[in-house]
Scaffold this motif. Structure first.
Motif, PDB file in Angstrom:
ATOM      1  N   ALA A  89     -53.535  60.645  37.589  1.00 42.51           N
ATOM      2  CA  ALA A  89     -53.364  62.221  36.065  1.00 42.51           C
ATOM      3  C   ALA A  89     -54.630  61.387  35.094  1.00 42.51           C
ATOM      4  CB  ALA A  89     -52.218  62.527  36.310  1.00 42.51           C
ATOM      5  N   ILE A  90     -55.105  62.877  35.066  1.00 49.36           N
ATOM      6  CA  ILE A  90     -55.910  62.989  33.594  1.00 49.36           C
ATOM      7  C   ILE A  90     -54.604  64.177  33.442  1.00 49.36           C
ATOM      8  CG2 ILE A  90     -58.155  63.269  32.727  1.00 49.36           C
ATOM      9  CD1 ILE A  90     -59.016  62.473  35.048  1.00 49.36           C
ATOM     10  N   LEU A  91     -54.800  63.821  31.922  1.00 52.09           N
ATOM     11  CA  LEU A  91     -53.723  64.614  30.712  1.00 52.09           C
ATOM     12  C   LEU A  91     -54.087  64.587  29.575  1.00 52.09           C
ATOM     13  CD1 LEU A  91     -50.681  63.427  32.164  1.00 52.09           C
ATOM     14  CD2 LEU A  91     -51.442  64.915  33.204  1.00 52.09           C
ATOM     15  N   PRO A  92     -53.813  66.087  28.854  1.00 53.60           N
ATOM     16  CA  PRO A  92     -54.560  65.593  27.834  1.00 53.60           C
ATOM     17  C   PRO A  92     -52.877  65.273  27.051  1.00 53.60           C
ATOM     18  CG  PRO A  92     -53.752  67.697  28.538  1.00 53.60           C
ATOM     19  CD  PRO A  92     -53.610  66.506  29.863  1.00 53.60           C
ATOM     20  N   HIS A 131     -61.672  53.758  48.160  1.00 64.09           N
ATOM     21  CA  HIS A 131     -61.338  54.405  49.342  1.00 64.09           C
ATOM     22  C   HIS A 131     -61.058  55.555  48.438  1.00 64.09           C
ATOM     23  CE1 HIS A 131     -60.948  51.123  51.881  1.00 64.09           C
ATOM     24  NE2 HIS A 131     -60.959  50.348  50.778  1.00 64.09           N
ATOM     25  N   ARG A 132     -61.521  56.814  47.575  1.00 62.63           N
ATOM     26  CA  ARG A 132     -61.228  57.825  47.357  1.00 62.63           C
ATOM     27  C   ARG A 132     -60.830  58.595  47.603  1.00 62.63           C
ATOM     28  NH1 ARG A 132     -63.111  59.250  42.262  1.00 62.63           N
ATOM     29  NH2 ARG A 132     -64.619  57.587  42.400  1.00 62.63           N
ATOM     30  N   GLU A 133     -60.529  58.113  49.170  1.00 64.96           N
ATOM     31  CA  GLU A 133     -60.312  59.193  49.984  1.00 64.96           C
ATOM     32  C   GLU A 133     -58.841  59.353  49.984  1.00 64.96           C
ATOM     33  OE1 GLU A 133     -60.493  56.134  52.793  1.00 64.96           O
ATOM     34  OE2 GLU A 133     -61.541  57.064  51.028  1.00 64.96           O
ATOM     35  N   ILE A 134     -57.799  58.818  49.509  1.00 63.16           N
ATOM     36  CA  ILE A 134     -56.066  58.677  49.542  1.00 63.16           C
ATOM     37  C   ILE A 134     -55.883  58.945  48.469  1.00 63.16           C
ATOM     38  CG2 ILE A 134     -57.311  56.927  51.441  1.00 63.16           C
ATOM     39  CD1 ILE A 134     -55.630  54.478  48.836  1.00 63.16           C
ATOM     40  N   VAL A 135     -56.973  58.576  46.809  1.00 64.50           N
ATOM     41  CA  VAL A 135     -56.414  58.872  45.590  1.00 64.50           C
ATOM     42  C   VAL A 135     -56.287  60.503  45.544  1.00 64.50           C
ATOM     43  CG1 VAL A 135     -56.815  59.172  43.404  1.00 64.50           C
ATOM     44  CG2 VAL A 135     -57.377  57.473  44.324  1.00 64.50           C
ATOM     45  N   GLU A 136     -55.117  61.232  45.040  1.00 65.29           N
ATOM     46  CA  GLU A 136     -54.798  62.512  44.448  1.00 65.29           C
ATOM     47  C   GLU A 136     -54.404  62.599  43.404  1.00 65.29           C
ATOM     48  OE1 GLU A 136     -51.319  62.919  48.462  1.00 65.29           O
ATOM     49  OE2 GLU A 136     -50.577  63.606  45.820  1.00 65.29           O
ATOM     50  N   ARG A 137     -54.962  63.045  42.245  1.00 68.03           N
ATOM     51  CA  ARG A 137     -55.593  63.488  41.297  1.00 68.03           C
ATOM     52  C   ARG A 137     -53.924  64.760  41.334  1.00 68.03           C
ATOM     53  NH1 ARG A 137     -61.483  63.970  41.409  1.00 68.03           N
ATOM     54  NH2 ARG A 137     -61.279  65.583  39.699  1.00 68.03           N
ATOM     55  N   TYR A 138     -53.688  64.945  39.902  1.00 62.45           N
ATOM     56  CA  TYR A 138     -52.804  65.575  39.065  1.00 62.45           C
ATOM     57  C   TYR A 138     -53.490  65.867  37.588  1.00 62.45           C
ATOM     58  CZ  TYR A 138     -49.904  64.613  42.997  1.00 62.45           C
ATOM     59  OH  TYR A 138     -48.979  64.281  44.028  1.00 62.45           O
ATOM     60  N   GLY A 139     -52.924  67.124  37.193  1.00 63.11           N
ATOM     61  CA  GLY A 139     -53.306  67.425  35.469  1.00 63.11           C
ATOM     62  C   GLY A 139     -53.922  68.447  35.660  1.00 63.11           C
ATOM     63  N   PRO A 140     -54.090  69.055  35.000  1.00 61.84           N
ATOM     64  CA  PRO A 140     -54.468  70.676  34.890  1.00 61.84           C
ATOM     65  C   PRO A 140     -55.729  71.136  35.217  1.00 61.84           C
ATOM     66  CG  PRO A 140     -54.566  69.817  32.048  1.00 61.84           C
ATOM     67  CD  PRO A 140     -54.020  68.879  33.158  1.00 61.84           C
ATOM     68  N   GLU A 141     -56.724  69.704  35.634  1.00 62.70           N
ATOM     69  CA  GLU A 141     -58.523  70.549  35.770  1.00 62.70           C
ATOM     70  C   GLU A 141     -58.441  69.245  36.847  1.00 62.70           C
ATOM     71  OE1 GLU A 141     -60.899  69.121  32.406  1.00 62.70           O
ATOM     72  OE2 GLU A 141     -59.518  70.347  31.069  1.00 62.70           O
ATOM     73  N   ALA A 142     -57.270  68.923  38.214  1.00 62.48           N
ATOM     74  CA  ALA A 142     -57.166  68.628  39.203  1.00 62.48           C
ATOM     75  C   ALA A 142     -57.554  69.289  40.175  1.00 62.48           C
ATOM     76  CB  ALA A 142     -55.685  67.941  39.349  1.00 62.48           C
ATOM     77  N   PRO A 143     -58.090  69.059  41.214  1.00 56.01           N
ATOM     78  CA  PRO A 143     -58.567  69.615  42.527  1.00 56.01           C
ATOM     79  C   PRO A 143     -57.328  70.185  43.111  1.00 56.01           C
ATOM     80  CG  PRO A 143     -59.491  67.652  42.946  1.00 56.01           C
ATOM     81  CD  PRO A 143     -58.522  67.477  41.522  1.00 56.01           C
ATOM     82  N   ASP A 144     -57.984  70.903  44.587  1.00 51.75           N
ATOM     83  CA  ASP A 144     -56.401  70.876  45.425  1.00 51.75           C
ATOM     84  C   ASP A 144     -55.952  69.830  45.561  1.00 51.75           C
ATOM     85  OD1 ASP A 144     -56.673  73.910  44.805  1.00 51.75           O
ATOM     86  OD2 ASP A 144     -57.875  74.343  46.796  1.00 51.75           O
ATOM     87  N   LEU A 145     -55.317  69.812  46.164  1.00 51.39           N
ATOM     88  CA  LEU A 145     -54.271  68.578  46.683  1.00 51.39           C
ATOM     89  C   LEU A 145     -54.829  68.668  48.232  1.00 51.39           C
ATOM     90  CD1 LEU A 145     -51.047  67.752  45.374  1.00 51.39           C
ATOM     91  CD2 LEU A 145     -53.132  66.433  44.716  1.00 51.39           C
ATOM     92  N   PRO A 146     -54.353  67.750  49.215  1.00 50.04           N
ATOM     93  CA  PRO A 146     -54.794  68.197  50.960  1.00 50.04           C
ATOM     94  C   PRO A 146     -53.359  68.887  51.227  1.00 50.04           C
ATOM     95  CG  PRO A 146     -55.064  65.612  50.431  1.00 50.04           C
ATOM     96  CD  PRO A 146     -55.087  67.098  48.670  1.00 50.04           C
TER      97      PRO A 146
END
Length: 157
Positions: A89-92, A131-146
């Motif tokens: 997650a990229i978090l403020p 292996h970027r395809e296995i990463v889940e990104r979280y935080g206010p600016e994160a893209p939709d999760l699969p």
């Protein structure tokens, strides 16, 4: 240059988002200990999910997961845990995400030593670069999760 409030290598109380609501802070009663992997310019930090929930010994540890055994964890004042570089997650750096910022410790529980930070950096870099395809990104600016997560949470015993 001023040192960041949450320096790299810190384990800190954090309202790491739940998968069901991956752009907002997790609920107060589900605080997570997060590992700060990088501090950015916009008062944001890259955090890596940690959990002390254990997997069954017969279950292989997934790629991108670092097992932190008792001896290493106790040197950091913690119990054994897993660090999952597939869930970042990229978090403020705000009270909303880090509820103990106003305290003297800023919610920092411990700091990882240089060799531990190097191992986390190595695994995180490998996961993000190869292996970027296995990463889940979280935080206010994160893209939709699969629709179906490639992240496999550990099962409670």
């Amino acid at each position: 240059m001023q040192n960041p409030i949450l320096p790299v290598g810190s384990f800190v109380w954090c309202r790491f988002p739940l998968r069901e609501a991956h752009r907002i802070p997790g609920p107060m009663d589900h605080l997570h200990l997060a590992y700060v992997a990088a501090s950015g310019q916009n008062n944001q930090v890259l955090t890596v999910y940690t959990t002390s929930v254990t997997w069954k010994p017969s279950t292989p540890v997934a790629f991108g997961v670092i097992v932190v055994p008792s001896d290493v964890a106790s040197a950091m004042g913690q119990q054994p845990f897993y660090l999952d570089a597939r869930r970042v997650a990229i978090l403020p750096v705000t009270d909303e995400w880090f509820p103990s910022l106003a305290t003297e410790s800023h919610g920092i529980i411990s700091r990882a030593n240089k060799s531990f930070r190097a191992e986390v950096d190595r695994v995180l870099t490998e996961v993000l670069d190869r292996h970027r395809e296995i990463v889940e990104r979280y935080g206010p600016e994160a893209p939709d999760l699969p629709e179906k997560s490639v992240w496999t949470p550990p099962k409670h015993r």
